[in-house]
Design an enzyme around this catalytic site. Structure first.
Site, PDB file in Angstrom:
ATOM      1  N   SER A  29       0.871  -1.143  -0.078  1.00  0.00           N
ATOM      2  CA  SER A  29       0.114   0.071  -0.019  1.00  0.00           C
ATOM      3  C   SER A  29       1.026   1.303  -0.189  1.00  0.00           C
ATOM      4  O   SER A  29       0.180   2.527   0.218  1.00  0.00           O
ATOM      5  CB  SER A  29      -0.949  -0.075   1.154  1.00  0.00           C
ATOM      6  OG  SER A  29      -0.255  -0.128   2.524  1.00  0.00           O
ATOM      7  N   THR A 161     -38.739  28.502 -10.319  1.00  0.00           N
ATOM      8  CA  THR A 161     -39.175  27.060  -9.798  1.00  0.00           C
ATOM      9  C   THR A 161     -39.231  26.315 -11.009  1.00  0.00           C
ATOM     10  O   THR A 161     -39.839  26.756 -11.958  1.00  0.00           O
ATOM     11  CB  THR A 161     -40.294  27.133  -8.769  1.00  0.00           C
ATOM     12  OG1 THR A 161     -41.570  27.352  -9.694  1.00  0.00           O
ATOM     13  CG2 THR A 161     -40.315  28.025  -7.646  1.00  0.00           C
ATOM     14  N   HIS A 162     -39.167  25.018 -10.739  1.00  0.00           N
ATOM     15  CA  HIS A 162     -39.114  24.078 -12.049  1.00  0.00           C
ATOM     16  C   HIS A 162     -38.348  24.546 -13.241  1.00  0.00           C
ATOM     17  O   HIS A 162     -38.864  24.160 -14.258  1.00  0.00           O
ATOM     18  CB  HIS A 162     -40.777  23.824 -12.425  1.00  0.00           C
ATOM     19  CG  HIS A 162     -41.390  23.347 -11.224  1.00  0.00           C
ATOM     20  ND1 HIS A 162     -41.500  21.989 -10.809  1.00  0.00           N
ATOM     21  CD2 HIS A 162     -42.027  24.401 -10.242  1.00  0.00           C
ATOM     22  CE1 HIS A 162     -42.542  22.150  -9.592  1.00  0.00           C
ATOM     23  NE2 HIS A 162     -42.596  23.538  -9.491  1.00  0.00           N
ATOM     24  N   SER A 283     -12.192  25.498 -27.701  1.00  0.00           N
ATOM     25  CA  SER A 283     -12.752  24.348 -28.480  1.00  0.00           C
ATOM     26  C   SER A 283     -11.245  24.222 -29.513  1.00  0.00           C
ATOM     27  O   SER A 283     -10.793  25.074 -30.025  1.00  0.00           O
ATOM     28  CB  SER A 283     -13.832  24.269 -29.078  1.00  0.00           C
ATOM     29  OG  SER A 283     -13.715  23.365 -30.325  1.00  0.00           O
ATOM     30  N   ASN A 291     -16.007  27.606 -23.119  1.00  0.00           N
ATOM     31  CA  ASN A 291     -16.553  26.798 -22.513  1.00  0.00           C
ATOM     32  C   ASN A 291     -16.560  26.714 -20.972  1.00  0.00           C
ATOM     33  O   ASN A 291     -15.276  27.218 -20.374  1.00  0.00           O
ATOM     34  CB  ASN A 291     -15.977  25.146 -22.707  1.00  0.00           C
ATOM     35  CG  ASN A 291     -16.358  25.070 -24.194  1.00  0.00           C
ATOM     36  OD1 ASN A 291     -17.674  25.527 -24.785  1.00  0.00           O
ATOM     37  ND2 ASN A 291     -15.599  24.171 -25.017  1.00  0.00           N
ATOM     38  N   TYR A 323     -10.055  -5.567  13.616  1.00  0.00           N
ATOM     39  CA  TYR A 323      -9.487  -4.994  12.317  1.00  0.00           C
ATOM     40  C   TYR A 323      -9.454  -6.247  11.208  1.00  0.00           C
ATOM     41  O   TYR A 323      -9.334  -7.428  11.412  1.00  0.00           O
ATOM     42  CB  TYR A 323      -8.005  -4.652  12.648  1.00  0.00           C
ATOM     43  CG  TYR A 323      -7.200  -4.288  11.224  1.00  0.00           C
ATOM     44  CD1 TYR A 323      -7.265  -3.084  10.702  1.00  0.00           C
ATOM     45  CD2 TYR A 323      -6.611  -5.269  10.798  1.00  0.00           C
ATOM     46  CE1 TYR A 323      -6.769  -2.803   9.627  1.00  0.00           C
ATOM     47  CE2 TYR A 323      -5.925  -4.874   9.489  1.00  0.00           C
ATOM     48  CZ  TYR A 323      -5.971  -3.711   8.863  1.00  0.00           C
ATOM     49  OH  TYR A 323      -5.376  -3.550   7.557  1.00  0.00           O
ATOM     50  N   GLN A 328      -7.872  -1.783   4.702  1.00  0.00           N
ATOM     51  CA  GLN A 328      -7.093  -0.885   3.963  1.00  0.00           C
ATOM     52  C   GLN A 328      -7.370  -0.334   2.831  1.00  0.00           C
ATOM     53  O   GLN A 328      -7.156   0.921   2.237  1.00  0.00           O
ATOM     54  CB  GLN A 328      -5.875  -1.903   3.353  1.00  0.00           C
ATOM     55  CG  GLN A 328      -4.586  -1.325   2.584  1.00  0.00           C
ATOM     56  CD  GLN A 328      -3.446  -2.371   2.519  1.00  0.00           C
ATOM     57  OE1 GLN A 328      -2.891  -2.605   3.508  1.00  0.00           O
ATOM     58  NE2 GLN A 328      -3.168  -2.527   1.277  1.00  0.00           N
TER      59      GLN A 328
HETATM   60  N1  ARG Z   1      -1.641  -1.143   5.399  1.00  0.00           N
HETATM   61  C1  ARG Z   1      -2.307  -1.616   6.552  1.00  0.00           C
HETATM   62  C2  ARG Z   1      -3.932  -0.680   6.403  1.00  0.00           C
HETATM   63  O1  ARG Z   1      -3.881   0.196   5.965  1.00  0.00           O
HETATM   64  C3  ARG Z   1      -2.029  -1.441   7.855  1.00  0.00           C
HETATM   65  C4  ARG Z   1      -2.533  -2.359   9.006  1.00  0.00           C
HETATM   66  C5  ARG Z   1      -2.196  -3.660   8.723  1.00  0.00           C
HETATM   67  N2  ARG Z   1      -2.622  -4.555   9.966  1.00  0.00           N
HETATM   68  C6  ARG Z   1      -2.596  -5.692   9.679  1.00  0.00           C
HETATM   69  N3  ARG Z   1      -2.796  -6.533  10.556  1.00  0.00           N
HETATM   70  N4  ARG Z   1      -2.052  -6.521   8.311  1.00  0.00           N
HETATM   71  O2  ARG Z   1      -5.041  -1.097   7.102  1.00  0.00           O
END
Ligand code: ARG
Length: 471
Positions: A29, A161-162, A283, A291, A323, A328
């Site tokens: 991520s 209105t409308h 354009s 525009n 969790y 994520q």
């Molecule tokens: N990248 C994870 C998120 O955004 C962080 C938490 C990860 N926790 C885990 N138990 N794998 O949620």
């Protein structure tokens, strides 16, 4: 890749092998959560202080940790520190940098926290900081609208209105309504902020910690309110994310309605206003085109802001216990909502500040379409005619004018009298634009004096927003 150096992983002891490439790719991520890096550093700093107070870091170690974190913060800010492809997420990347600078000491900071409480804390800090930026941009847009509304407190305009001519209004009244809608968005953002400013730290993975830590102190250090009272709730709660996305979507919807009005007003058919060159586009094929792209993008992006909210709610639906990795998926919609609003709001401000209204054209159009018919009815009521009859008589005037292809004020005294004995020549007094608009002087109404009253507190409110949301 990092070559033959083992990647830093926050887990792995119980695994014989590293993750497969596809697993790692799905899991990673950092390409989006790197935005949380400065907040992960802040949060790690507060956590380190707390570990020291609990006797789990010496004073000397704390100084070293804080110095390393300051260095990392600088590296993040300048771009000298970036995540490697092996960093699973922002937390891993920050810990890798700590380990690189501090060796084993860097590994002490994971005590008493988990990425589950960490990520929610970082995310709250990020979102609160960006809510401030959004609030300040809203204030700028309100200021631009206010300047136009004040300048046009006595500019007559068709009221709809409308999307049909209804009654004449003042343009300042029409523009002012957007300032009020945005003010409610600011109030919503303020209400949201109170709930967002709670600290998940100390929840650990789900159950709390056994190390004698002080979550209240960490919360205070981070400028957050009380720690969340239930640690399982603390790691699983994303209500505050959904709420933020709702506020963002609502702002988007408000901008889309303002945008739509600008698109209509600047069309040839309306011809009420002209866009400044700097806030419109041409354009590639039609040389004459100008525009209203800012307004159209505002209208278009509102769909995506609504999508961000709907998507997150779908992710949250049915999630069990504490969790889950699904969570994520909470970040990208928020990053997108923040980034889109911070793009659209300044552009809308520029467009509204420079829009030029054609007062003559507006005034000419305002009473057309028999928009003064209600004025005849209300004049009759003031002369003792029951509204039911007054409505019929005014309707007969419209029918007569329509059949002659003229406007109401062009009916002669004789024609008026032949419609009803109550329609004496005096009725002409309300068949003027200034007379009609000035007569709607009830609280909140369109009379220029009332509009000035509605606008008067607005500059103070804008000032308050700037005061409350800066720092
Ligand atoms: N990248 C994870 C998120 O955004 C962080 C938490 C990860 N926790 C885990 N138990 N794998 O949620």
């Amino acid at each position: 890749m990092t070559g033959d150096v083992e990647p830093t992983r926050l887990w792995g002891g119980r695994f014989a092998s590293g993750p497969s490439d596809a697993m790692a790719a799905l899991s990673a991520s950092t390409h989006f959560d790197w935005r949380l890096a400065p907040f992960d550093v802040l949060q790690t700093k507060a956590h380190a202080s707390m570990l020291c107070r609990a006797g789990l870091l010496t004073e000397d170690e704390l100084v070293k940790v804080h110095a390393a974190l300051a260095e990392i913060a600088l590296g993040i800010a300048t771009g000298a520190i970036v995540p490697t492809p092996d960093d699973e997420d922002v937390h891993t990347a920050v810990e890798r940098n700590l380990l690189e600078l501090l060796g084993d000491l860097g590994g002490k900071l994971r005590a008493g926290r988990s990425r589950n409480d960490q990520v929610s804390t970082d995310f709250r800090l990020y979102t609160r900081a960006n809510a401030r930026a959004i609030a300040l941009e809203i204030a700028n847009l309100q200021e631009a609208l206010l300047a136009q509304a004040v300048a046009h407190a006595e500019t007559y305009s068709p009221g709809f209105t409308h999307l049909q001519h209804a009654q004449p209004v003042t343009l300042g009244h029409e523009l002012g309504k957007h300032i009020h809608a945005l003010q409610r968005d600011l109030e919503r953002l303020g209400d949201w902020d109170v709930r967002a400013a709670r600290s998940p730290m100390g929840a650990g993975a789900l159950a709390g910690a056994s190390l004698g830590l002080d979550p209240h102190a960490v919360a205070k250090d981070l400028g957050l309110g009380e720690p969340l009272a239930n640690s399982i709730d603390a790691v699983g709660d994303r209500d505050w994310v959904a709420e933020f996305l709702f506020v963002g979507a609502m702002i988007g919807v408000h901008l889309s309605r303002l945008g739509e009005e600008v698109i209509l007003m600047t069309s040839r058919e309306f011809g009420w206003a002209a866009l400044d060159d700097a806030w419109s586009t041409g354009s590639s094929i039609m040389p004459q085109k100008k525009n209203p792209d800012v307004a159209e993008l505002a209208r278009g992006k509102s769909g995506r802001l609504i999508g961000n909210l709907a998507g997150l709610l779908a992710t949250l639906k049915g999630l069990p216990f504490g969790y889950n990795r699904d969570l994520q998926e909470d970040k990208e919609p928020v990053f997108d909502t923040v980034e889109q609003l911070l793009l659209v709001l300044p552009a809308m401000t520029g467009m509204m500040a420079t829009l030029r209204f054609d007062k003559e054209r507006l005034a000419q159009s305002a009473p057309e379409g028999f928009a003064l018919a209600t004025d005849i009815a209300e004049w009759l009521v003031r002369n003792g005619v029951p509204f039911r009859d007054a409505h019929e008589i005014a309707g007969a005037c419209v029918r007569e004018a329509e059949s002659q292809n003229i406007e109401l004020w062009e009916l002669t005294d004789a024609q008026l009298l032949s419609i009803s004995e109550y329609l004496t020549a005096d009725v002409q007094s309300v068949l003027t634009l200034p007379g009609s608009v000035a007569s709607r002087n009830s609280f909140g109404g369109t009379a220029p004096d009332r509009v000035r009253e509605q606008l008067a507190p607005m500059s103070e409110e804008i000032k308050n927003t700037r005061q409350n949301w800066s720092q």
